[in-house]
Design a protein around this motif. Structure first.
Motif, short mmCIF file in Angstrom:
data_model
loop_
_atom_site.label_atom_id
_atom_site.label_comp_id
_atom_site.label_asym_id
_atom_site.label_seq_id
_atom_site.Cartn_x
_atom_site.Cartn_y
_atom_site.Cartn_z
N LEU A 9 4.48 4.37 -28.56
CA LEU A 9 5.36 5.09 -27.64
C LEU A 9 6.14 4.16 -26.74
CD1 LEU A 9 2.81 7.82 -26.48
CD2 LEU A 9 4.64 8.08 -28.18
N CYS A 12 5.85 6.24 -21.31
CA CYS A 12 5.80 7.67 -21.02
C CYS A 12 4.35 8.04 -20.71
CB CYS A 12 6.33 8.50 -22.19
SG CYS A 12 5.29 8.45 -23.66
N GLU A 14 1.18 9.36 -21.95
CA GLU A 14 0.54 9.55 -23.25
C GLU A 14 -0.12 10.92 -23.36
OE1 GLU A 14 -0.15 6.81 -21.38
OE2 GLU A 14 0.46 5.07 -22.59
N ASP A 16 0.74 13.77 -21.91
CA ASP A 16 1.76 14.80 -22.12
C ASP A 16 2.26 14.77 -23.56
OD1 ASP A 16 1.56 15.62 -19.50
OD2 ASP A 16 3.37 14.56 -18.84
N PHE A 17 2.51 13.58 -24.08
CA PHE A 17 2.97 13.45 -25.46
C PHE A 17 1.93 14.00 -26.42
CE2 PHE A 17 3.34 11.33 -29.52
CZ PHE A 17 4.67 11.53 -29.82
N ASN A 20 1.93 17.68 -26.45
CA ASN A 20 3.13 18.20 -27.13
C ASN A 20 2.99 18.17 -28.65
OD1 ASN A 20 4.44 18.75 -24.74
ND2 ASN A 20 5.55 16.82 -24.71
N MET A 62 11.47 12.58 -31.59
CA MET A 62 10.99 12.72 -30.21
C MET A 62 11.41 11.48 -29.42
SD MET A 62 7.27 14.42 -30.91
CE MET A 62 7.05 15.11 -29.27
N GLU A 64 10.19 9.90 -26.99
CA GLU A 64 9.12 9.00 -26.56
C GLU A 64 8.67 8.05 -27.67
OE1 GLU A 64 8.42 13.09 -24.65
OE2 GLU A 64 8.91 12.34 -26.65
#
Length: 75
Positions: A9, A12, A14, A16-17, A20, A62, A64
């Motif tokens: 990534l 950002c 991690e 939250d990613f 998602n 995405m 990120e």
């Protein structure tokens, strides 16, 4: 077909990613890693064409995502 996807990534959150990508029905499990790769995701999908479409149209688009590597399970 089963595959594991390693994801590196950009800077950002991690967690939250991870939350998602777990919303995608193709992703059966995913975890945060230490080291060069930030995320490992277990993907179950119909065939290699569907996997290519999933990776190109969903994961790699995405913002990120810096880098990914897809490992297709042989057996």
């Amino acid at each position: 077909m089963l595959a594991y996807v390693l994801i590196s990534l950009k800077e950002c959150n991690e967690h939250d990613f991870l939350n998602n990508i777990k919303q995608f029905p193709e992703i059966k499990d995913a975890n945060i890693l230490f080291g060069e790769w930030d995320i490992i995701a277990k993907v179950e999908i119909e065939n290699s064409d569907s996997l290519a479409t999933f990776m190109i149209d969903k994961i790699r688009k995405m913002p990120e995502v810096k880098l990914s590597s897809t490992l297709i399970v042989a057996k």
